[in-house]
Write a protein that holds these residues in place. Structure first.
Motif, PDB file in Angstrom:
ATOM      1  N   HIS A   1      20.980  63.387  39.289  1.00 40.65           N
ATOM      2  CA  HIS A   1      20.156  63.067  40.451  1.00 40.65           C
ATOM      3  C   HIS A   1      19.545  64.292  41.096  1.00 40.65           C
ATOM      4  O   HIS A   1      18.581  64.189  41.832  1.00 40.65           O
TER       5      HIS A   1
ATOM      6  N   HIS B   1      21.282  54.224  35.870  1.00 42.83           N
ATOM      7  CA  HIS B   1      22.100  55.049  36.761  1.00 42.83           C
ATOM      8  C   HIS B   1      23.393  54.342  37.191  1.00 42.83           C
ATOM      9  O   HIS B   1      24.417  54.986  37.360  1.00 42.83           O
TER      10      HIS B   1
ATOM     11  N   GLU C   1      16.517  53.664  37.141  1.00 43.66           N
ATOM     12  CA  GLU C   1      17.729  53.350  37.907  1.00 43.66           C
ATOM     13  C   GLU C   1      18.459  52.130  37.355  1.00 43.66           C
ATOM     14  O   GLU C   1      19.678  52.124  37.262  1.00 43.66           O
TER      15      GLU C   1
HETATM   16 FE   LIG Z   1      19.709  56.974  40.636  1.00 46.22          FE
END
Ligand SMILES: [Fe+2]
Length: 240
Positions: A184, A88, A75
């Motif tokens: 995702h 991300h 992330e």
């Molecule tokens: Fe994520």
């Protein structure tokens, strides 16, 4: 009648969250999308570099602990499995630039009051808690990206499947342009399975099933507040 399994109770909480949260059911607008990019970029960074790591630090099961840290690193540092080596939040910035936001504008954003309240609440629900309550806090919203909860498109393709659909229509984006949502759909199945598996393995043994279910419900209440806060701020921008 046999007592419901703890996972069935968690699934019920996620299903209820998907059905009741206004943000999922009201129209997506340009204003809401802009605020989502700015808030969610910060939220991802806060949750994965601060909050989820507190859960990892409390986790005595070594394999689970490493899996939490791995998920956080995808992330906030680099996701080589689903994101081509980008974090991300960087992929979310790319999405923001495709809907007309400047990168400098995205990076200068401040957390909304509702976002700040959510972080404070999650701090209480994730730090200094039993690690299994924390694991549920880490993964319960990612669970909404797994198909099967809620109704309509969300039930068929998960929360981010729904976002892919409505952002695609609103901004005329397709395929790779919506990769933030697409990646995702895979990443969050893996991340949330890890949480659900840990609950399945440990909750009964540790006699903590009711507390885990209550933690899931409370955490999702906070997510509801966070998302509806984004909706309200998006509406204040007045761009449909
Ligand atoms: Fe994520």
């Amino acid at each position: 009648m046999a007592k419901k399994s703890v996972l069935a109770r968690l699934d019920e909480a996620v299903d209820d969250f998907c059905r009741r949260t206004r943000y999922f059911h009201e129209d997506m607008t340009r204003g809401r999308a802009r605020i989502f990019v700015m808030q969610h970029r910060m939220n991802t960074r806060q949750r994965n570099s601060v909050l989820k790591l507190k859960v990892a630090a409390n986790c005595p099961d070594w394999d689970t602990r490493i899996e939490i840290i791995k998920a956080c690193s995808q992330e906030v540092i680099a996701d080589h499995a689903h994101g081509g080596g980008r974090a991300h939040w960087e992929i979310l910035e790319d999405l923001g630039s495709r809907i007309g936001l400047k990168r400098s504008e995205i990076r200068a954003a401040r957390p909304l009051r509702s976002t700040q309240i959510a972080w404070a609440a999650w701090e209480g629900l994730m730090a200094n808690r039993h690690w299994l309550e924390g694991i549920v806090a880490n993964t319960c919203a990612e669970r909404a990206n797994v198909p099967g909860y809620g109704t309509g498109i969300m039930k068929k393709r998960g929360w981010f499947g729904l976002e892919r659909e409505r952002w695609g229509k609103l901004f005329h984006l397709s395929g790779d342009e919506l990769e933030f949502f697409e990646l995702h759909e895979t990443a969050d199945i893996e991340h949330s399975d890890m949480g659900w598996r840990a609950v399945e393995r440990f909750a009964k043994k540790l006699n903590i099933e009711d507390a885990v279910v209550a933690a899931c419900e409370k955490n999702l209440d906070v997510w509801e507040l966070y998302l509806n806060g984004i909706g309200a701020a998006g509406d204040r921008l007045g761009v449909r």
